[in-house]
Write a protein that holds these residues in place. Sequence first.
Motif, mmCIF file in Angstrom:
data_model
loop_
_atom_site.group_PDB
_atom_site.id
_atom_site.type_symbol
_atom_site.label_atom_id
_atom_site.label_comp_id
_atom_site.label_asym_id
_atom_site.label_seq_id
_atom_site.Cartn_x
_atom_site.Cartn_y
_atom_site.Cartn_z
ATOM 1 N N LEU A 18 1.780 -39.641 -65.024
ATOM 2 C CA LEU A 18 2.095 -38.913 -66.196
ATOM 3 C C LEU A 18 3.063 -37.562 -66.251
ATOM 4 C CD1 LEU A 18 -0.947 -38.563 -68.604
ATOM 5 C CD2 LEU A 18 -0.130 -39.952 -68.677
ATOM 6 N N ASP A 19 3.613 -36.632 -65.486
ATOM 7 C CA ASP A 19 4.458 -35.761 -64.758
ATOM 8 C C ASP A 19 5.628 -36.752 -64.747
ATOM 9 O OD1 ASP A 19 2.940 -34.452 -66.379
ATOM 10 O OD2 ASP A 19 1.946 -33.283 -64.209
ATOM 11 N N LYS A 20 5.746 -37.452 -64.287
ATOM 12 C CA LYS A 20 7.192 -37.827 -63.795
ATOM 13 C C LYS A 20 7.384 -38.833 -64.827
ATOM 14 C CE LYS A 20 5.430 -37.968 -58.848
ATOM 15 N NZ LYS A 20 5.543 -39.018 -57.441
ATOM 16 N N GLY A 21 7.091 -39.555 -65.935
ATOM 17 C CA GLY A 21 7.330 -40.132 -66.756
ATOM 18 C C GLY A 21 6.454 -41.511 -67.334
ATOM 19 N N GLY A 22 5.427 -41.629 -66.277
ATOM 20 C CA GLY A 22 4.586 -42.815 -66.394
ATOM 21 C C GLY A 22 4.117 -42.103 -67.984
ATOM 22 N N LYS A 23 3.130 -44.385 -68.411
ATOM 23 C CA LYS A 23 2.806 -44.169 -69.829
ATOM 24 C C LYS A 23 1.147 -45.203 -69.507
ATOM 25 C CE LYS A 23 4.111 -46.894 -73.713
ATOM 26 N NZ LYS A 23 4.297 -47.338 -74.427
ATOM 27 N N VAL A 24 0.291 -44.596 -70.346
ATOM 28 C CA VAL A 24 -0.789 -44.984 -70.448
ATOM 29 C C VAL A 24 -1.325 -46.011 -71.134
ATOM 30 C CG1 VAL A 24 -3.124 -43.930 -70.209
ATOM 31 C CG2 VAL A 24 -2.285 -43.538 -68.774
ATOM 32 N N SER A 25 -1.217 -46.970 -71.906
ATOM 33 C CA SER A 25 -1.838 -47.988 -72.363
ATOM 34 C C SER A 25 -2.789 -49.071 -72.153
ATOM 35 C CB SER A 25 -1.093 -48.862 -73.125
ATOM 36 O OG SER A 25 0.206 -49.687 -71.531
ATOM 37 N N LYS A 26 -3.274 -49.838 -73.846
ATOM 38 C CA LYS A 26 -4.488 -50.053 -73.776
ATOM 39 C C LYS A 26 -3.604 -51.470 -73.615
ATOM 40 C CE LYS A 26 -8.571 -51.061 -76.250
ATOM 41 N NZ LYS A 26 -9.449 -50.691 -77.243
ATOM 42 N N GLY A 27 -3.971 -52.304 -72.233
ATOM 43 C CA GLY A 27 -3.918 -53.882 -71.745
ATOM 44 C C GLY A 27 -4.856 -54.446 -73.580
ATOM 45 N N LYS A 28 -4.435 -55.923 -73.272
ATOM 46 C CA LYS A 28 -5.068 -56.785 -74.435
ATOM 47 C C LYS A 28 -5.781 -58.070 -73.596
ATOM 48 C CE LYS A 28 -1.166 -56.865 -77.950
ATOM 49 N NZ LYS A 28 -0.186 -58.130 -78.246
ATOM 50 N N THR A 29 -6.895 -58.314 -73.725
ATOM 51 C CA THR A 29 -7.933 -58.909 -73.645
ATOM 52 C C THR A 29 -8.284 -60.266 -73.831
ATOM 53 O OG1 THR A 29 -9.882 -57.979 -73.802
ATOM 54 C CG2 THR A 29 -9.030 -56.997 -71.757
ATOM 55 N N LYS A 30 -7.949 -61.251 -73.309
ATOM 56 C CA LYS A 30 -8.309 -62.795 -73.317
ATOM 57 C C LYS A 30 -9.602 -62.987 -74.450
ATOM 58 C CE LYS A 30 -5.078 -65.137 -70.115
ATOM 59 N NZ LYS A 30 -5.114 -65.598 -68.942
ATOM 60 N N PRO A 31 -9.973 -63.714 -74.881
ATOM 61 C CA PRO A 31 -10.983 -63.856 -75.825
ATOM 62 C C PRO A 31 -12.213 -64.830 -74.093
ATOM 63 C CG PRO A 31 -9.950 -65.443 -76.675
ATOM 64 C CD PRO A 31 -8.701 -64.591 -75.389
ATOM 65 N N MET A 32 -13.675 -64.427 -74.401
ATOM 66 C CA MET A 32 -14.391 -65.402 -73.787
ATOM 67 C C MET A 32 -13.496 -66.784 -73.543
ATOM 68 S SD MET A 32 -18.560 -64.527 -71.875
ATOM 69 C CE MET A 32 -18.764 -65.476 -73.255
ATOM 70 N N ALA A 33 -13.797 -67.555 -73.093
ATOM 71 C CA ALA A 33 -14.759 -69.213 -73.110
ATOM 72 C C ALA A 33 -15.546 -69.629 -74.168
ATOM 73 C CB ALA A 33 -13.743 -70.046 -71.945
ATOM 74 N N TYR A 34 -15.077 -70.422 -74.933
ATOM 75 C CA TYR A 34 -16.102 -70.929 -75.482
ATOM 76 C C TYR A 34 -17.710 -71.890 -74.572
ATOM 77 C CZ TYR A 34 -18.652 -73.990 -78.382
ATOM 78 O OH TYR A 34 -20.174 -74.513 -78.802
ATOM 79 N N ASP A 35 -16.725 -72.427 -73.507
ATOM 80 C CA ASP A 35 -18.079 -73.234 -72.326
ATOM 81 C C ASP A 35 -18.633 -71.896 -71.651
ATOM 82 O OD1 ASP A 35 -15.731 -72.945 -71.463
ATOM 83 O OD2 ASP A 35 -15.913 -75.019 -70.610
ATOM 84 N N MET A 36 -18.516 -70.812 -71.455
ATOM 85 C CA MET A 36 -19.090 -69.240 -70.736
ATOM 86 C C MET A 36 -20.092 -69.560 -71.154
ATOM 87 S SD MET A 36 -16.399 -69.431 -67.957
ATOM 88 C CE MET A 36 -16.839 -68.415 -67.098
ATOM 89 N N GLY A 37 -21.455 -69.022 -69.950
ATOM 90 C CA GLY A 37 -22.909 -68.189 -70.112
ATOM 91 C C GLY A 37 -22.448 -66.744 -70.212
ATOM 92 N N ILE A 38 -23.281 -65.644 -71.243
ATOM 93 C CA ILE A 38 -22.827 -64.835 -71.136
ATOM 94 C C ILE A 38 -24.163 -63.780 -70.892
ATOM 95 C CG2 ILE A 38 -21.293 -64.637 -73.289
ATOM 96 C CD1 ILE A 38 -23.736 -64.178 -74.758
ATOM 97 N N SER A 39 -25.179 -64.869 -70.305
ATOM 98 C CA SER A 39 -26.783 -63.826 -70.013
ATOM 99 C C SER A 39 -26.255 -63.689 -68.655
ATOM 100 C CB SER A 39 -27.932 -64.632 -70.211
ATOM 101 O OG SER A 39 -27.839 -65.735 -69.560
#
Length: 58
Positions: A18-39
């Motif tokens: 951060l001192d060197k000018g870096g930036k922390v940001s929140k990345g975007k994620t893709k939605p989970m595929a419809y046919d993927m299992g979640i258990s």
Amino acid sequence: MKHVPKETTDEDLIQQYLDKGGKVSKGKTKPMAYDMGISKNTWGNKLSKEEKIAKKIK
């Protein structure tokens, strides 16, 4: 196995970034595929044809 702490912690590295000018940001994620299992037993496995049909009916 014994735990040996590091000389520099993650907080120190983040502050240096951060001192060197870096930036922390929140990345975007893709939605989970419809046919993927979640258990726990089916994580990452695609649903079978019958399971997809049963999911659509609900």
